[in-house]
Scaffold this motif. Structure first.
Motif, PDB file in Angstrom:
ATOM      1  N   LYS A   3      34.247 -11.818  29.396  1.00 45.93           N
ATOM      2  CA  LYS A   3      35.476 -11.202  29.870  1.00 45.93           C
ATOM      3  C   LYS A   3      36.229 -12.255  30.673  1.00 45.93           C
ATOM      4  O   LYS A   3      35.653 -12.935  31.517  1.00 45.93           O
ATOM      5  CB  LYS A   3      35.140 -10.008  30.759  1.00 45.93           C
ATOM      6  N   GLY A   4      37.517 -12.429  30.381  1.00 46.78           N
ATOM      7  CA  GLY A   4      38.319 -13.390  31.100  1.00 46.78           C
ATOM      8  C   GLY A   4      38.185 -14.810  30.578  1.00 46.78           C
ATOM      9  O   GLY A   4      38.748 -15.741  31.131  1.00 46.78           O
ATOM     10  N   PRO A  60      41.527  -8.632  21.777  1.00 48.28           N
ATOM     11  CA  PRO A  60      40.305  -8.126  21.164  1.00 48.28           C
ATOM     12  C   PRO A  60      40.551  -7.818  19.687  1.00 48.28           C
ATOM     13  O   PRO A  60      41.586  -7.267  19.334  1.00 48.28           O
ATOM     14  CB  PRO A  60      40.003  -6.849  21.956  1.00 48.28           C
ATOM     15  N   GLY A  61      39.622  -8.214  18.853  1.00 53.37           N
ATOM     16  CA  GLY A  61      39.734  -7.967  17.418  1.00 53.37           C
ATOM     17  C   GLY A  61      40.446  -9.062  16.655  1.00 53.37           C
ATOM     18  O   GLY A  61      40.608  -8.976  15.446  1.00 53.37           O
ATOM     19  N   SER A  62      40.901 -10.112  17.351  1.00 51.61           N
ATOM     20  CA  SER A  62      41.658 -11.163  16.670  1.00 51.61           C
ATOM     21  C   SER A  62      40.768 -12.219  16.026  1.00 51.61           C
ATOM     22  O   SER A  62      41.232 -12.998  15.211  1.00 51.61           O
ATOM     23  CB  SER A  62      42.636 -11.828  17.641  1.00 51.61           C
ATOM     24  N   THR A  75      28.800  -8.219   5.974  1.00 59.31           N
ATOM     25  CA  THR A  75      29.840  -8.247   6.998  1.00 59.31           C
ATOM     26  C   THR A  75      29.791  -7.014   7.890  1.00 59.31           C
ATOM     27  O   THR A  75      29.316  -5.949   7.481  1.00 59.31           O
ATOM     28  CB  THR A  75      31.237  -8.349   6.363  1.00 59.31           C
ATOM     29  N   PHE A  76      30.304  -7.178   9.106  1.00 59.86           N
ATOM     30  CA  PHE A  76      30.423  -6.068  10.040  1.00 59.86           C
ATOM     31  C   PHE A  76      31.468  -6.432  11.094  1.00 59.86           C
ATOM     32  O   PHE A  76      31.897  -7.583  11.187  1.00 59.86           O
ATOM     33  CB  PHE A  76      29.077  -5.733  10.703  1.00 59.86           C
ATOM     34  N   SER A  77      31.880  -5.447  11.860  1.00 60.39           N
ATOM     35  CA  SER A  77      32.810  -5.666  12.963  1.00 60.39           C
ATOM     36  C   SER A  77      32.147  -5.257  14.262  1.00 60.39           C
ATOM     37  O   SER A  77      31.360  -4.305  14.291  1.00 60.39           O
ATOM     38  CB  SER A  77      34.083  -4.829  12.777  1.00 60.39           C
ATOM     39  N   ASP A  78      32.475  -5.969  15.341  1.00 56.97           N
ATOM     40  CA  ASP A  78      31.943  -5.589  16.648  1.00 56.97           C
ATOM     41  C   ASP A  78      32.846  -4.494  17.230  1.00 56.97           C
ATOM     42  O   ASP A  78      33.861  -4.125  16.636  1.00 56.97           O
ATOM     43  CB  ASP A  78      31.796  -6.809  17.571  1.00 56.97           C
ATOM     44  N   PRO A  79      32.474  -3.942  18.390  1.00 57.41           N
ATOM     45  CA  PRO A  79      33.269  -2.833  18.956  1.00 57.41           C
ATOM     46  C   PRO A  79      34.735  -3.188  19.238  1.00 57.41           C
ATOM     47  O   PRO A  79      35.583  -2.303  19.283  1.00 57.41           O
ATOM     48  CB  PRO A  79      32.532  -2.495  20.248  1.00 57.41           C
TER      49      PRO A  79
END
Length: 112
Positions: free
Chosen positions: A29-30, A36-38, A87-91
């Protein structure tokens, strides 16, 4: 894991480096101003993609089926090392790819 550094409520960095790797991954964080998600197509190399996939699914992650895709120049390559992926995506919506490597290419091996 190399470090888990919590400086404040607005800044925390966790860094991991796989054994024998010259590369590390930092989460936190920071650490960046990126949305997020980019981040997309980040690759996690594993020795057993089926086990890694099952572990993620067991933790509630939606992971694609394992696909083996060989480029034309590698049609006759034995096995699926380097070519098996899921493949997968994180939160946050960042895109991740598991890649199975069981036998490293010449010059890319290391001793345990």
């Amino acid at each position: 894991m190399d470090i888990d550094l919590a400086v404040s409520d607005d800044f925390r960095v966790v860094q991991v480096t796989p054994p024998h790797s010259g590369c590390s991954i930092q989460f936190g964080k920071g650490r960046t101003t990126a949305e997020p998600g980019s981040a997309q197509a980040m690759i996690l190399v594993v020795k057993d993609i089926d086990a890694a996939r099952a572990d993620l699914i067991g933790r509630g992650v939606d992971v694609s089926e394992v696909a083996v895709q060989k480029p034309p120049a590698f049609d006759d390559a034995p096995g699926r090392s380097y070519f098996a992926r899921a493949t997968f995506s994180d939160p946050d919506g960042n895109g991740w790819e598991l890649q199975e490597i069981t036998t490293r290419l010449p010059g890319r091996e290391w001793e345990d």
